[in-house]
Design a protein around this motif. Structure first.
Motif, PDB file in Angstrom:
ATOM      1  N   CYS A   1      38.775 -29.532  41.621  1.00  0.00           N
ATOM      2  CA  CYS A   1      39.662 -29.672  42.781  1.00  0.00           C
ATOM      3  C   CYS A   1      38.897 -29.554  44.096  1.00  0.00           C
ATOM      4  O   CYS A   1      39.176 -30.277  45.056  1.00  0.00           O
ATOM      5  CB  CYS A   1      40.811 -28.674  42.707  1.00  0.00           C
ATOM      6  N   TYR A   2      37.907 -28.671  44.158  1.00  0.00           N
ATOM      7  CA  TYR A   2      37.133 -28.526  45.406  1.00  0.00           C
ATOM      8  C   TYR A   2      36.294 -29.756  45.667  1.00  0.00           C
ATOM      9  O   TYR A   2      36.099 -30.162  46.805  1.00  0.00           O
ATOM     10  CB  TYR A   2      36.266 -27.261  45.350  1.00  0.00           C
ATOM     11  N   SER A   3      35.776 -30.342  44.593  1.00  0.00           N
ATOM     12  CA  SER A   3      34.956 -31.541  44.751  1.00  0.00           C
ATOM     13  C   SER A   3      35.787 -32.702  45.302  1.00  0.00           C
ATOM     14  O   SER A   3      35.291 -33.540  46.053  1.00  0.00           O
ATOM     15  CB  SER A   3      34.350 -31.922  43.393  1.00  0.00           C
ATOM     16  N   SER A   4      37.067 -32.727  44.945  1.00  0.00           N
ATOM     17  CA  SER A   4      37.909 -33.867  45.345  1.00  0.00           C
ATOM     18  C   SER A   4      38.590 -33.673  46.694  1.00  0.00           C
ATOM     19  O   SER A   4      39.156 -34.618  47.235  1.00  0.00           O
ATOM     20  CB  SER A   4      39.005 -34.094  44.283  1.00  0.00           C
ATOM     21  N   CYS A   5      38.523 -32.457  47.253  1.00  0.00           N
ATOM     22  CA  CYS A   5      39.371 -32.130  48.416  1.00  0.00           C
ATOM     23  C   CYS A   5      38.771 -32.631  49.734  1.00  0.00           C
ATOM     24  O   CYS A   5      37.695 -32.192  50.149  1.00  0.00           O
ATOM     25  CB  CYS A   5      39.570 -30.615  48.478  1.00  0.00           C
ATOM     26  N   PRO A   6      39.463 -33.530  50.440  1.00  0.00           N
ATOM     27  CA  PRO A   6      38.920 -34.060  51.696  1.00  0.00           C
ATOM     28  C   PRO A   6      38.887 -33.030  52.821  1.00  0.00           C
ATOM     29  O   PRO A   6      38.085 -33.159  53.746  1.00  0.00           O
ATOM     30  CB  PRO A   6      39.882 -35.208  52.047  1.00  0.00           C
ATOM     31  N   VAL A   7      39.747 -32.025  52.750  1.00  0.00           N
ATOM     32  CA  VAL A   7      39.733 -31.000  53.808  1.00  0.00           C
ATOM     33  C   VAL A   7      38.543 -30.061  53.607  1.00  0.00           C
ATOM     34  O   VAL A   7      37.803 -29.747  54.550  1.00  0.00           O
ATOM     35  CB  VAL A   7      41.063 -30.212  53.830  1.00  0.00           C
ATOM     36  N   TYR A   8      38.323 -29.655  52.346  1.00  0.00           N
ATOM     37  CA  TYR A   8      37.171 -28.792  52.067  1.00  0.00           C
ATOM     38  C   TYR A   8      35.864 -29.513  52.392  1.00  0.00           C
ATOM     39  O   TYR A   8      34.885 -28.886  52.791  1.00  0.00           O
ATOM     40  CB  TYR A   8      37.198 -28.337  50.601  1.00  0.00           C
ATOM     41  N   GLU A   9      35.878 -30.813  52.247  1.00  0.00           N
ATOM     42  CA  GLU A   9      34.674 -31.612  52.546  1.00  0.00           C
ATOM     43  C   GLU A   9      34.229 -31.399  53.998  1.00  0.00           C
ATOM     44  O   GLU A   9      33.043 -31.323  54.286  1.00  0.00           O
ATOM     45  CB  GLU A   9      34.971 -33.101  52.296  1.00  0.00           C
ATOM     46  N   VAL A  10      35.199 -31.288  54.923  1.00  0.00           N
ATOM     47  CA  VAL A  10      34.827 -31.159  56.339  1.00  0.00           C
ATOM     48  C   VAL A  10      34.940 -29.729  56.861  1.00  0.00           C
ATOM     49  O   VAL A  10      34.451 -29.428  57.945  1.00  0.00           O
ATOM     50  CB  VAL A  10      35.689 -32.094  57.242  1.00  0.00           C
ATOM     51  N   ASN A  11      35.600 -28.849  56.119  1.00  0.00           N
ATOM     52  CA  ASN A  11      35.767 -27.468  56.587  1.00  0.00           C
ATOM     53  C   ASN A  11      35.550 -26.497  55.431  1.00  0.00           C
ATOM     54  O   ASN A  11      36.451 -26.257  54.626  1.00  0.00           O
ATOM     55  CB  ASN A  11      37.178 -27.288  57.175  1.00  0.00           C
ATOM     56  N   LYS A  12      34.359 -25.935  55.369  1.00  0.00           N
ATOM     57  CA  LYS A  12      34.025 -25.038  54.262  1.00  0.00           C
ATOM     58  C   LYS A  12      34.710 -23.669  54.402  1.00  0.00           C
ATOM     59  O   LYS A  12      34.607 -22.818  53.521  1.00  0.00           O
ATOM     60  CB  LYS A  12      32.500 -24.863  54.144  1.00  0.00           C
ATOM     61  N   GLU A  13      35.416 -23.448  55.506  1.00  0.00           N
ATOM     62  CA  GLU A  13      36.214 -22.224  55.648  1.00  0.00           C
ATOM     63  C   GLU A  13      37.595 -22.390  55.030  1.00  0.00           C
ATOM     64  O   GLU A  13      38.335 -21.425  54.852  1.00  0.00           O
ATOM     65  CB  GLU A  13      36.388 -21.860  57.136  1.00  0.00           C
ATOM     66  N   PHE A  14      37.994 -23.637  54.743  1.00  0.00           N
ATOM     67  CA  PHE A  14      39.314 -23.907  54.146  1.00  0.00           C
ATOM     68  C   PHE A  14      39.398 -23.210  52.783  1.00  0.00           C
ATOM     69  O   PHE A  14      38.503 -23.366  51.957  1.00  0.00           O
ATOM     70  CB  PHE A  14      39.473 -25.426  53.989  1.00  0.00           C
ATOM     71  N   LEU A  15      40.464 -22.451  52.587  1.00  0.00           N
ATOM     72  CA  LEU A  15      40.591 -21.709  51.320  1.00  0.00           C
ATOM     73  C   LEU A  15      40.630 -22.649  50.119  1.00  0.00           C
ATOM     74  O   LEU A  15      40.088 -22.346  49.059  1.00  0.00           O
ATOM     75  CB  LEU A  15      41.856 -20.851  51.346  1.00  0.00           C
ATOM     76  N   GLY A  16      41.300 -23.769  50.279  1.00  0.00           N
ATOM     77  CA  GLY A  16      41.221 -24.819  49.266  1.00  0.00           C
ATOM     78  C   GLY A  16      42.103 -24.621  48.049  1.00  0.00           C
ATOM     79  O   GLY A  16      42.759 -23.591  47.885  1.00  0.00           O
ATOM     80  N   PRO A  17      42.125 -25.639  47.190  1.00  0.00           N
ATOM     81  CA  PRO A  17      43.120 -25.700  46.119  1.00  0.00           C
ATOM     82  C   PRO A  17      43.096 -24.537  45.125  1.00  0.00           C
ATOM     83  O   PRO A  17      44.120 -23.904  44.888  1.00  0.00           O
ATOM     84  CB  PRO A  17      42.822 -27.033  45.426  1.00  0.00           C
ATOM     85  N   PHE A  18      41.944 -24.229  44.544  1.00  0.00           N
ATOM     86  CA  PHE A  18      41.971 -23.188  43.520  1.00  0.00           C
ATOM     87  C   PHE A  18      42.367 -21.821  44.094  1.00  0.00           C
ATOM     88  O   PHE A  18      43.203 -21.109  43.533  1.00  0.00           O
ATOM     89  CB  PHE A  18      40.609 -23.082  42.793  1.00  0.00           C
ATOM     90  N   ALA A  19      41.758 -21.438  45.224  1.00  0.00           N
ATOM     91  CA  ALA A  19      42.044 -20.117  45.795  1.00  0.00           C
ATOM     92  C   ALA A  19      43.523 -20.001  46.173  1.00  0.00           C
ATOM     93  O   ALA A  19      44.141 -18.942  46.009  1.00  0.00           O
ATOM     94  CB  ALA A  19      41.160 -19.863  47.009  1.00  0.00           C
ATOM     95  N   LEU A  20      44.109 -21.113  46.657  1.00  0.00           N
ATOM     96  CA  LEU A  20      45.527 -21.068  47.039  1.00  0.00           C
ATOM     97  C   LEU A  20      46.429 -21.031  45.804  1.00  0.00           C
ATOM     98  O   LEU A  20      47.450 -20.343  45.788  1.00  0.00           O
ATOM     99  CB  LEU A  20      45.853 -22.248  47.961  1.00  0.00           C
ATOM    100  N   THR A  21      46.044 -21.751  44.761  1.00  0.00           N
ATOM    101  CA  THR A  21      46.787 -21.659  43.502  1.00  0.00           C
ATOM    102  C   THR A  21      46.755 -20.223  42.979  1.00  0.00           C
ATOM    103  O   THR A  21      47.757 -19.678  42.511  1.00  0.00           O
ATOM    104  CB  THR A  21      46.174 -22.634  42.463  1.00  0.00           C
ATOM    105  N   LYS A  22      45.605 -19.609  43.081  1.00  0.00           N
ATOM    106  CA  LYS A  22      45.468 -18.225  42.613  1.00  0.00           C
ATOM    107  C   LYS A  22      46.305 -17.285  43.485  1.00  0.00           C
ATOM    108  O   LYS A  22      46.889 -16.314  43.007  1.00  0.00           O
ATOM    109  CB  LYS A  22      43.993 -17.818  42.640  1.00  0.00           C
ATOM    110  N   ALA A  23      46.352 -17.586  44.785  1.00  0.00           N
ATOM    111  CA  ALA A  23      47.178 -16.761  45.679  1.00  0.00           C
ATOM    112  C   ALA A  23      48.647 -16.825  45.255  1.00  0.00           C
ATOM    113  O   ALA A  23      49.343 -15.809  45.217  1.00  0.00           O
ATOM    114  CB  ALA A  23      47.016 -17.243  47.121  1.00  0.00           C
TER     115      ALA A  23
END
Ligand code: SF4
Ligand code: SF4
Ligand code: FES
Length: 246
Positions: A136-158
């Motif tokens: 999921c992190y590899s595919s995420c366009p937001v994480y691609e430009v912002n490495k501070e973005f919590l992103g899909p896995f961390a938010l799913t875990k939240a």
């Protein structure tokens, strides 16, 4: 069958494509075959070889796949995951997982005196199946430009811990506001590639709903341009104005 592999050249810091002939259809077995017969330096990661450990994820023709669960076809191109530093060949640095999980302030805070029903367990079952494969992190366009973005896995875990009776804690929702749920574009790329059938986009939408119920607001709503057809909230007329701004 021919299989192409993109490998990073440390000398020139760019990718070079190598082509191998393999007889195995399963991608992980094909990589093992190459390492045994053609190039012992080829480096990839694997553990369980059965879709459980999440360590063997690579991209095949640009789409994230578990190598041990993927069959290849003539001319397929295999590359390391995106959005992470390539250590060597198909192995990337996944230490960001730990950092992102820490930022979400999640964990079991109380364990003793709760009665947990089967229905409570089902509420967190899907999200608990994450194997930390990083697709999921590899595919995420937001994480691609912002490495501070919590992103899909961390938010799913939240969400998984937010819905866990043993952990409910105000801090979880608070910790996913900045660089979190409101930064997601809801593009579904993460959902599309998850090998566990988890839907991080839907989980993020659920976190947005819970946040709204708890009084948090989407900070980007302040940037909404009222001149694009909606009257200002200060106006007496509250509805849509088809001529607004034109
Ligand atoms: S839905 Fe959100 S988290 Fe998932 S890939 Fe798109 S931007 Fe990233
Ligand atoms: S949510 Fe899915 S794609 Fe993302 S790390 Fe977990 S198992 Fe992999
Ligand atoms: S080797 Fe464990 S998931 Fe592929």
């Amino acid at each position: 069958m021919k299989l192409k592999i993109n490998r990073l050249s440390t000398a020139t810091n760019d990718f070079k494509t190598f082509e191998f002939t393999v007889s195995q259809e399963n991608l992980l077995k094909a990589l093992e075959e190459i390492k045994t017969n053609d190039d012992p330096t080829l480096t990839y990661r694997c553990g369980c070889k059965s879709g459980v450990c999440g360590s063997c994820t690579v991209r095949v023709n640009g789409v994230e796949k578990l190598a041990c669960r993927t069959n290849i076809k003539e001319g397929d191109l295999v590359e390391p995951l995106k959005n992470s530093r390539v250590i060597k060949d198909l192995v990337v640095d996944v230490s960001h997982e730990t950092l992102l999980i820490k930022k979400t302030n999640i964990g079991i805070k109380e364990s003793a005196s709760k009665n947990i029903s089967q229905a409570d367990v089902l509420k967190i079952d899907t999200q608990s199946n994450c194997i930390l494969c990083n697709a999921c992190y590899s595919s995420c366009p937001v994480y691609e430009v912002n490495k501070e973005f919590l992103g899909p896995f961390a938010l799913t875990k939240a969400l998984r811990y937010e819905n866990d009776l043993k952990s409910q804690d105000e801090e979880i929702i608070n910790s996913v506001q900045a660089n979190g749920i409101w930064d997601c574009t809801l593009c579904s790329a993460c959902t599309f590639v998850c090998p566990q059938g988890i839907d991080p986009k839907m989980d993020i939408m659920q976190l947005q709903n819970i946040s709204s119920q708890k009084g948090y607001t989407n900070p980007y709503m302040n940037n909404f341009d009222n001149s694009m057809g909606f009257d200002s909230f200060d106006s007496n007329d509250f509805g849509f104005n088809p001529n607004g701004g034109f």
